[in-house]
Enzyme design. Structure first.
Site, PDB file in Angstrom:
ATOM      1  N   ARG A 133       4.444  16.557  31.776  1.00  0.00           N
ATOM      2  CA  ARG A 133       4.746  15.146  31.930  1.00  0.00           C
ATOM      3  C   ARG A 133       6.240  14.909  32.143  1.00  0.00           C
ATOM      4  O   ARG A 133       6.642  14.093  32.973  1.00  0.00           O
ATOM      5  CB  ARG A 133       4.278  14.368  30.693  1.00  0.00           C
ATOM      6  CG  ARG A 133       2.783  14.240  30.572  1.00  0.00           C
ATOM      7  CD  ARG A 133       2.230  13.269  31.606  1.00  0.00           C
ATOM      8  NE  ARG A 133       0.819  13.019  31.396  1.00  0.00           N
ATOM      9  CZ  ARG A 133      -0.156  13.602  32.068  1.00  0.00           C
ATOM     10  NH1 ARG A 133       0.149  14.502  32.993  1.00  0.00           N
ATOM     11  NH2 ARG A 133      -1.410  13.300  31.838  1.00  0.00           N
ATOM     12  N   TYR A 148       1.245   1.687  39.878  1.00  0.00           N
ATOM     13  CA  TYR A 148       0.863   0.443  39.212  1.00  0.00           C
ATOM     14  C   TYR A 148       1.567   0.316  37.871  1.00  0.00           C
ATOM     15  O   TYR A 148       1.768   1.300  37.167  1.00  0.00           O
ATOM     16  CB  TYR A 148      -0.661   0.376  39.031  1.00  0.00           C
ATOM     17  CG  TYR A 148      -1.212   1.328  37.982  1.00  0.00           C
ATOM     18  CD1 TYR A 148      -1.480   0.883  36.688  1.00  0.00           C
ATOM     19  CD2 TYR A 148      -1.474   2.658  38.290  1.00  0.00           C
ATOM     20  CE1 TYR A 148      -1.990   1.742  35.736  1.00  0.00           C
ATOM     21  CE2 TYR A 148      -1.976   3.523  37.341  1.00  0.00           C
ATOM     22  CZ  TYR A 148      -2.242   3.061  36.062  1.00  0.00           C
ATOM     23  OH  TYR A 148      -2.738   3.916  35.113  1.00  0.00           O
ATOM     24  N   PRO A 149       1.971  -0.903  37.529  1.00  0.00           N
ATOM     25  CA  PRO A 149       2.519  -1.135  36.194  1.00  0.00           C
ATOM     26  C   PRO A 149       1.370  -1.250  35.203  1.00  0.00           C
ATOM     27  O   PRO A 149       0.398  -1.961  35.441  1.00  0.00           O
ATOM     28  CB  PRO A 149       3.261  -2.466  36.344  1.00  0.00           C
ATOM     29  CG  PRO A 149       2.520  -3.169  37.434  1.00  0.00           C
ATOM     30  CD  PRO A 149       1.990  -2.104  38.358  1.00  0.00           C
ATOM     31  N   MET A 150       1.466  -0.530  34.113  1.00  0.00           N
ATOM     32  CA  MET A 150       0.396  -0.555  33.127  1.00  0.00           C
ATOM     33  C   MET A 150       0.731  -1.558  32.040  1.00  0.00           C
ATOM     34  O   MET A 150       1.697  -1.390  31.294  1.00  0.00           O
ATOM     35  CB  MET A 150       0.187   0.831  32.517  1.00  0.00           C
ATOM     36  CG  MET A 150      -0.978   0.883  31.543  1.00  0.00           C
ATOM     37  SD  MET A 150      -1.285   2.552  30.990  1.00  0.00           S
ATOM     38  CE  MET A 150      -2.703   2.278  29.936  1.00  0.00           C
ATOM     39  N   LYS A 152      -0.632  -3.100  28.636  1.00  0.00           N
ATOM     40  CA  LYS A 152      -1.618  -2.778  27.613  1.00  0.00           C
ATOM     41  C   LYS A 152      -2.182  -4.030  26.933  1.00  0.00           C
ATOM     42  O   LYS A 152      -3.017  -3.928  26.049  1.00  0.00           O
ATOM     43  CB  LYS A 152      -1.002  -1.842  26.573  1.00  0.00           C
ATOM     44  CG  LYS A 152      -0.598  -0.484  27.144  1.00  0.00           C
ATOM     45  CD  LYS A 152      -0.072   0.419  26.052  1.00  0.00           C
ATOM     46  CE  LYS A 152       0.237   1.815  26.591  1.00  0.00           C
ATOM     47  NZ  LYS A 152       1.435   1.824  27.398  1.00  0.00           N
ATOM     48  N   HIS A 175      -8.434   6.352  27.099  1.00  0.00           N
ATOM     49  CA  HIS A 175      -7.786   6.321  28.408  1.00  0.00           C
ATOM     50  C   HIS A 175      -7.595   7.747  28.930  1.00  0.00           C
ATOM     51  O   HIS A 175      -7.875   8.049  30.100  1.00  0.00           O
ATOM     52  CB  HIS A 175      -6.440   5.611  28.262  1.00  0.00           C
ATOM     53  CG  HIS A 175      -5.673   5.458  29.527  1.00  0.00           C
ATOM     54  ND1 HIS A 175      -6.018   4.553  30.516  1.00  0.00           N
ATOM     55  CD2 HIS A 175      -4.550   6.081  29.967  1.00  0.00           C
ATOM     56  CE1 HIS A 175      -5.158   4.643  31.510  1.00  0.00           C
ATOM     57  NE2 HIS A 175      -4.260   5.555  31.200  1.00  0.00           N
TER      58      HIS A 175
END
Length: 201
Positions: A133, A148-150, A152, A175
């Site tokens: 990561r 895309y903006p995540m 929550k 997720h």
């Protein structure tokens, strides 16, 4: 305009690197094509800049076309050093190819790769997961890119971070399990990001 923003006499960025203490720098740029699309554009200088960039350790570039209105092409640039990404961006815009492009800053962003804090510490592959990561190497050429903006929050006014950590980890576990179904078919880059300000150079 582009000439004012990237004048040839602009002082060069300092040679000292701006490397984050954790993660890598990512620059996501989006452009519209200016003028007549049938015009011949000499891309040799831009290609030389890209080739020199990609010859460096851990430098990566993903080029993509944009589906939909408002932009035409985009670049995702990764490097350990924010300064290097800044130089490449500036120098590309001074080439003949750069003169044929109009930046779309509201769709661009600067970011840094991150490793999720919700990775299960009992997972025997936790260090490998974190490394993958933070330092995503050998990203493949791909037909599709989705950025895309995540968010929550699923309820107006809800604050994800008002949940305790273990509840957030439980939710993110679902997720992750869903995403694992696409392992080997989808490459994922997790980033903390902010949009670029078009008034800054």
């Amino acid at each position: 305009d582009r000439g004012r923003r990237y004048p040839a006499g602009m002082p060069r960025v300092a040679d000292s690197p701006a490397a984050p203490s954790e993660g890598w720098a990512v620059l996501h740029l989006v452009f519209a094509i200016a003028g007549d699309r049938d015009d011949d554009v000499d891309i040799a200088d831009a290609q030389d800049l890209v080739d020199a960039f990609l010859a460096e350790d851990d430098a990566q570039l993903i080029a993509f076309s944009v589906l939909g209105a408002g932009a035409d092409v985009g670049l995702i640039l990764l490097h350990p050093d924010f300064t290097r990404l800044h130089r490449l961006h500036r120098d590309l815009m001074r080439t003949e190819l750069g003169e044929a492009l109009v930046e779309v800053p509201e769709r661009s962003m600067v970011s840094i790769t991150e490793a999720s804090e919700y990775i299960n510490p009992d997972n025997p592959d936790v260090e490998q997961l974190r490394e993958g990561r933070l330092h995503p190497r050998d990203l493949p050429d791909t037909r599709c890119v989705c950025i895309y903006p995540m968010s929550k929050s699923r309820v107006p006014g809800a604050n994800w971070y008002a949940q305790d950590f273990e509840e957030r980890r439980r939710l993110m576990g679902g997720h992750g399990r869903l995403g694992a179904e696409f392992r080997g078919r989808v490459s994922q880059i997790d980033r903390k990001s902010t949009r670029l300000n078009s008034s800054h150079t």
